[in-house]
Design a protein around this motif. Structure first.
Motif, PDB file in Angstrom:
ATOM      1  N   ARG A  15      84.030  88.220  50.491  1.00 18.51           N
ATOM      2  CA  ARG A  15      82.724  88.872  50.364  1.00 18.51           C
ATOM      3  C   ARG A  15      82.757  89.911  49.249  1.00 18.51           C
ATOM      4  O   ARG A  15      83.735  90.672  49.111  1.00 18.51           O
ATOM      5  N   TRP A  16      81.707  89.936  48.435  1.00 17.38           N
ATOM      6  CA  TRP A  16      81.661  90.860  47.298  1.00 17.38           C
ATOM      7  C   TRP A  16      80.206  91.254  47.031  1.00 17.38           C
ATOM      8  O   TRP A  16      79.314  90.404  47.155  1.00 17.38           O
ATOM      9  N   PRO A  17      79.911  92.496  46.681  1.00 19.09           N
ATOM     10  CA  PRO A  17      80.866  93.595  46.505  1.00 19.09           C
ATOM     11  C   PRO A  17      81.155  94.324  47.808  1.00 19.09           C
ATOM     12  O   PRO A  17      80.352  94.277  48.753  1.00 19.09           O
ATOM     13  N   ALA A  18      82.269  95.031  47.857  1.00 17.15           N
ATOM     14  CA  ALA A  18      82.602  95.858  49.011  1.00 17.15           C
ATOM     15  C   ALA A  18      81.749  97.133  48.990  1.00 17.15           C
ATOM     16  O   ALA A  18      81.220  97.541  47.950  1.00 17.15           O
ATOM     17  N   LYS A  19      81.593  97.749  50.137  1.00 18.41           N
ATOM     18  CA  LYS A  19      80.792  98.978  50.225  1.00 18.41           C
ATOM     19  C   LYS A  19      81.317 100.050  49.283  1.00 18.41           C
ATOM     20  O   LYS A  19      80.543 100.781  48.653  1.00 18.41           O
ATOM     21  N   SER A  20      82.647 100.144  49.185  1.00 19.16           N
ATOM     22  CA  SER A  20      83.238 101.192  48.344  1.00 19.16           C
ATOM     23  C   SER A  20      83.045 100.915  46.851  1.00 19.16           C
ATOM     24  O   SER A  20      83.227 101.806  46.026  1.00 19.16           O
ATOM     25  N   TYR A  21      82.681  99.697  46.498  1.00 20.55           N
ATOM     26  CA  TYR A  21      82.524  99.346  45.095  1.00 20.55           C
ATOM     27  C   TYR A  21      81.064  99.340  44.665  1.00 20.55           C
ATOM     28  O   TYR A  21      80.769  99.250  43.472  1.00 20.55           O
ATOM     29  N   ASP A  37      65.814  97.118  45.015  1.00 24.71           N
ATOM     30  CA  ASP A  37      64.537  97.325  44.353  1.00 24.71           C
ATOM     31  C   ASP A  37      63.849  98.556  44.930  1.00 24.71           C
ATOM     32  O   ASP A  37      64.429  99.299  45.729  1.00 24.71           O
ATOM     33  N   ASP A  38      62.593  98.792  44.531  1.00 25.15           N
ATOM     34  CA  ASP A  38      61.880  99.994  44.971  1.00 25.15           C
ATOM     35  C   ASP A  38      61.655 100.015  46.475  1.00 25.15           C
ATOM     36  O   ASP A  38      61.508 101.084  47.082  1.00 25.15           O
ATOM     37  N   LYS A  39      61.625  98.835  47.103  1.00 25.77           N
ATOM     38  CA  LYS A  39      61.398  98.765  48.544  1.00 25.77           C
ATOM     39  C   LYS A  39      62.692  98.767  49.349  1.00 25.77           C
ATOM     40  O   LYS A  39      62.664  98.631  50.562  1.00 25.77           O
ATOM     41  N   GLY A  40      63.811  98.910  48.647  1.00 22.29           N
ATOM     42  CA  GLY A  40      65.086  98.954  49.343  1.00 22.29           C
ATOM     43  C   GLY A  40      65.680  97.597  49.659  1.00 22.29           C
ATOM     44  O   GLY A  40      66.652  97.511  50.412  1.00 22.29           O
ATOM     45  N   ASN A  41      65.107  96.535  49.094  1.00 19.87           N
ATOM     46  CA  ASN A  41      65.663  95.202  49.337  1.00 19.87           C
ATOM     47  C   ASN A  41      67.001  95.047  48.631  1.00 19.87           C
ATOM     48  O   ASN A  41      67.172  95.487  47.488  1.00 19.87           O
ATOM     49  N   ASP A  42      67.937  94.406  49.322  1.00 18.86           N
ATOM     50  CA  ASP A  42      69.283  94.232  48.802  1.00 18.86           C
ATOM     51  C   ASP A  42      69.315  93.056  47.823  1.00 18.86           C
ATOM     52  O   ASP A  42      68.941  91.937  48.174  1.00 18.86           O
ATOM     53  N   PHE A  43      69.755  93.318  46.603  1.00 18.98           N
ATOM     54  CA  PHE A  43      69.833  92.289  45.573  1.00 18.98           C
ATOM     55  C   PHE A  43      71.258  91.798  45.344  1.00 18.98           C
ATOM     56  O   PHE A  43      71.561  91.177  44.331  1.00 18.98           O
ATOM     57  N   ARG A  44      72.164  92.068  46.290  1.00 19.92           N
ATOM     58  CA  ARG A  44      73.541  91.637  46.077  1.00 19.92           C
ATOM     59  C   ARG A  44      73.656  90.105  46.022  1.00 19.92           C
ATOM     60  O   ARG A  44      74.627  89.573  45.497  1.00 19.92           O
TER      61      ARG A  44
END
Length: 302
Positions: A199-205, A222-229
């Motif tokens: 899994r990538w990225p790690a929280k610390s990275y 994004d502006d709404k807080g959606n995760d783009f990972r």
């Protein structure tokens, strides 16, 4: 060292569109490494860019397609490749395998390593080129996914006659009734691969990744807080070891061994024949001797 744009060469593929070759050796000298392991290979962080590079009606999965090949070989990721998923770090350990085939008279493998343009000979490239030539000679055009060949493309959605012609040529090709003059190369180098995912990225990275993306006017959220990972992936390609495996063909019986076997067999039969002839002569002489003695005794008694 950090990669630059000059390390990548762009080419068009009918199935995947814009593709890039790393370390092709065309724009600069070939890069090399003297060490093995993940920290001494190619490390790339990739952006899927689904909003720009994907067409919803044509593309179902999101990610990347990777194929490994020698410098000078024409890559066909649709035939020889594997997928790199987003939100993961993909590790690919490689080692070289050399396949040596015996040439004539044992097989009809292709002895020439490259053509006049310097492109290395491969069986897939020979088949693709032959199929494109057959399509163009019979239909006057080629399939739309043959964009890397210098032939006009067929309008399969507008010209049903062209579509039917292409279907007929493809059917003949699938039945091995076309392009039968593409043998395997006598010598080929392939890469044996070992894949692993995490899994990538790690929280610390994440904060480091955000800093890198900020320099490119991008962000994880994004502006709404959606995760783009899910838009990003990491790829690590490295040598597991520098030793390589050689798979070579050898004749079951060499010429010298064949001649030796023939000579031994002939010697055995000739030896038996001479022995039988000697025994026959010995028996014949004994019969003559005993016959002479018998006749002599009859003459004396008379």
């Amino acid at each position: 060292r950090p990669c630059t744009v000059s390390d990548f060469t762009q080419f068009q593929n009918g199935e995947y569109g814009n593709c890039y070759t790393f370390n092709s050796g065309k724009n600069r000298s070939v890069l090399s490494t003297n060490h093995v392991g993940p920290t001494n290979g190619l490390i790339v962080e990739l952006d899927v860019e689904q909003a720009k590079e994907y067409i919803g009606t044509l593309t179902e999965p999101a990610g990347f397609r990777l194929t490994l090949h020698r410098q000078g070989e024409v890559p066909f990721p649709e035939d020889d490749g594997f997928n790199i998923p987003p939100s993961h770090s993909t590790y690919i350990g490689i080692r070289q395998v050399v396949i040596d085939r015996k040439g004539p008279p044992y097989s009809n493998c292709q002895t020439s390593q490259s053509d006049s343009s310097g492109t290395l000979y491969t069986k897939p490239n020979c088949l693709k080129t032959c199929l494109a030539e057959e399509m163009f000679s019979r239909c006057g055009c080629v399939q739309p996914n043959f964009i890397n060949f210098n032939y006009s493309l067929c309008h399969v959605t507008q010209r049903m006659d062209q579509r039917q012609c292409l279907d007929d040529v493809t059917q003949l090709f699938s039945e091995d009734r076309l392009c039968n003059s593409c043998p395997d190369p006598c010598r080929r180098l392939v890469y044996q691969k070992t894949l692993s995912l995490e899994r990538w990225p790690a929280k610390s990275y994440e904060y480091l990744l955000e800093e890198k993306l900020a320099a490119l006017n991008k962000t994880i959220y994004d502006d709404k807080g959606n995760d783009f990972r899910g838009e990003y992936a990491r790829l690590v390609v490295y040598f597991e070891e520098f030793n390589y495996q050689v798979i070579s063909e050898r004749p079951a019986v060499e010429v010298v061994g064949l001649l030796s076997s023939i000579g031994g067999t002939l010697g055995l039969y000739v030896g038996l024949s001479v022995l039988s002839l000697a025994e026959f002569i010995d028996v014949l002489l004994n019969m003559i001797y005993f016959l002479w003695i018998w006749l002599s005794h009859r003459i004396l008694f008379k």
